[in-house]
Design an enzyme around this catalytic site. Structure first.
Site, PDB file in Angstrom:
ATOM      1  NE  ARG A 263      51.150  25.939   8.129  1.00  0.00           N
ATOM      2  CZ  ARG A 263      49.919  26.442   8.280  1.00  0.00           C
ATOM      3  NH1 ARG A 263      48.909  25.653   8.532  1.00  0.00           N
ATOM      4  NH2 ARG A 263      49.721  27.740   8.150  1.00  0.00           N
ATOM      5  CB  CYS A 329      24.295  27.338  17.452  1.00  0.00           C
ATOM      6  SG  CYS A 329      23.770  26.238  18.747  1.00  0.00           S
TER       7      CYS A 329
END
Ligand code: LLP
Length: 407
Positions: A263, A329
């Site tokens: 990171r 969804c």
């Protein structure tokens, strides 16, 4: 760097990951320089962003690779990482992965259990080789980060306890097929507090002293990854202080300091560019619906992670709170919640910031959405480093025999 996002969006489409390679280099050099005057190796945690161009760029800077699967090792080798700078970690390695890693002659296999050591030893014996190994120690320190990315407590599945590690080192030292040359710990990711890392470092350094005393020649002191970055208002660990603390803990011992940042190197160097599809309201709630979704960037829904937003449209209306959501969804399909945004229009661009780590690599094809394209910027030049996935890419591996039978 000034980036013309609308040109990039027009040229490559959206959603689009954009990485600034110069920013990646800057982070790499910052960390490397903090250890200047001492033997150090930065093995980039490929899982953070495994695009070949990103790995190759870091390899050119001198980085190695921290890999957790044979796939990642092959990526690192393909991208030109020196095999002697590659480490293979992970709690569950298959026999074929261990075998291939040994044959490739990588620097180290990092062991996470006694059972795994038995497997590596047996495979090395079958191949007639000696496996260079390190052992991942679990120092039982609370890293004070999100529980999903905390790894240094006994309740986490990672590494082995100190006593087990000692036993393993003694076994390895006496084995013809194992060469114990390293030690490793990694207590978690997105760490912003030096104290738990200091505590862990001292525990592991003490263990190394006791191992040196019984002639186990540990030469690689691998401090893992975990350095946190700024997403919102975190105060990250000062890299100089980090280096100083580690060098202090290992003073007097002749070891190469290894690091596995992921990171730290790539998060702030990348963004996800997305377009507004339209807006809607449900009662009082305002939603800005964009073309990127949880399948492109999982971090918000998985960790309630915050990613800053930049609105690039020209709306001058009053900003009000809105949730920025995607077309998938699932109610969990959101990128940002309750952010102040002016009234948007279709095709307005939004930049989701700090998405260069654990963004694309955690993307999926959920809802049969093709994964985003990726672009790298270097010295102001943009290059496409991964095509957008199309429908054919997605169905390529599926067997359509049921369709054939019908036809
Ligand atoms: N070394 C080991 C053994 C690791 O497990 C990890 C990350 C790293 C190095 C690199 O850690 P970093 O420097 O990037 O913090 N998907 C999560 C992060 C998972 C980290 C997994 N291990 C997220 O998006 O926050």
């Amino acid at each position: 760097m000034q980036v013309d996002y609308s040109t990039l969006a027009r040229r490559y489409g959206t959603p689009l990951y954009v990485y600034d390679l110069d920013a990646v280099s800057q982070k790499y050099r910052e960390l490397k320089e903090a250890f200047a005057g001492h033997k150090s190796l930065i093995s980039y945690a490929v899982k953070a962003n495994s695009n070949l161009s990103i790995i190759a760029h870091l390899a050119r800077e001198g980085a190695g690779a921290d890999c957790v699967s044979i796939g990642e090792i092959r990526r690192a080798l393909t991208a030109g990482v020196d095999r002697y700078k590659i480490v293979f970690s992970g709690v569950g390695k298959r026999d074929d992965e261990i075998e291939r890693a040994l044959q490739e002659g990588i620097l180290l296999i990092n062991l996470e259990s006694e059972a795994e050591m038995g497997r590596v030893e047996a495979i090395a014996q079958r191949l007639g080789m000696q496996a260079r190994i390190s052992i991942r120690v679990n120092p039982n320190v609370d890293a004070q980060t999100h529980p999903y990315i905390s790894t240094g407590l006994h309740e986490n599945k990672f590494g082995v306890e100190i006593d087990t590690a000692k036993r393993m080192y003694i076994h390895a030292k006496n084995s013809e097929y194992l060469d114990p040359v390293g030690i490793h710990y990694h207590i978690g990711s997105q760490l912003t507090d030096l104290a738990p890392i200091r505590e862990a470092t001292h525990i592991v350094a003490d263990l190394v002293r006791s191992l040196h005393a019984i002639d186990v020649e540990i030469r690689f002191f691998d401090v893992g990854g975990g350095l946190g970055v700024v997403y919102q208002n975190e105060s990250p660990i000062d890299v100089e202080a980090y280096a100083e603390m580690i060098l202090e803990a290992v003073r007097g011992m002749d070891m190469t300091i290894m690091m596995e940042p992921g990171r730290f190197l790539t998060a702030n160097a990348g963004i996800l560019l997305t377009r507004v599809l339209y807006e809607k309201r449900n009662g009082d709630k305002r939603f800005v619906i964009v073309d990127a979704a949880m399948n492109d960037l999982m971090r918000p829904t998985l960790y309630q992670a915050y990613h800053g937003l930049l609105y690039l449209g020209d709306s001058a209306g009053k900003a009000t709170p809105a949730d920025v959501v995607g077309p998938v969804c699932e109610s969990g399909d959101w990128l940002a919640k309750d952010r102040l945004l002016p009234p948007t229009r279709p095709n307005d661009l939004l930049v989701v910031q700090n998405a260069g780590a654990y963004g694309f690599t955690m993307a999926s094809n959920y809802n049969t959405r093709g994964r985003a394209a990726e672009v790298a910027l270097e010295g102001g030049h943009a290059r496409l480093i991964r095509d957008r996935e199309n429908f054919d890419d997605q169905i390529r591996l599926e067997k359509a025999y049921l369709l054939d039978e019908k036809g």
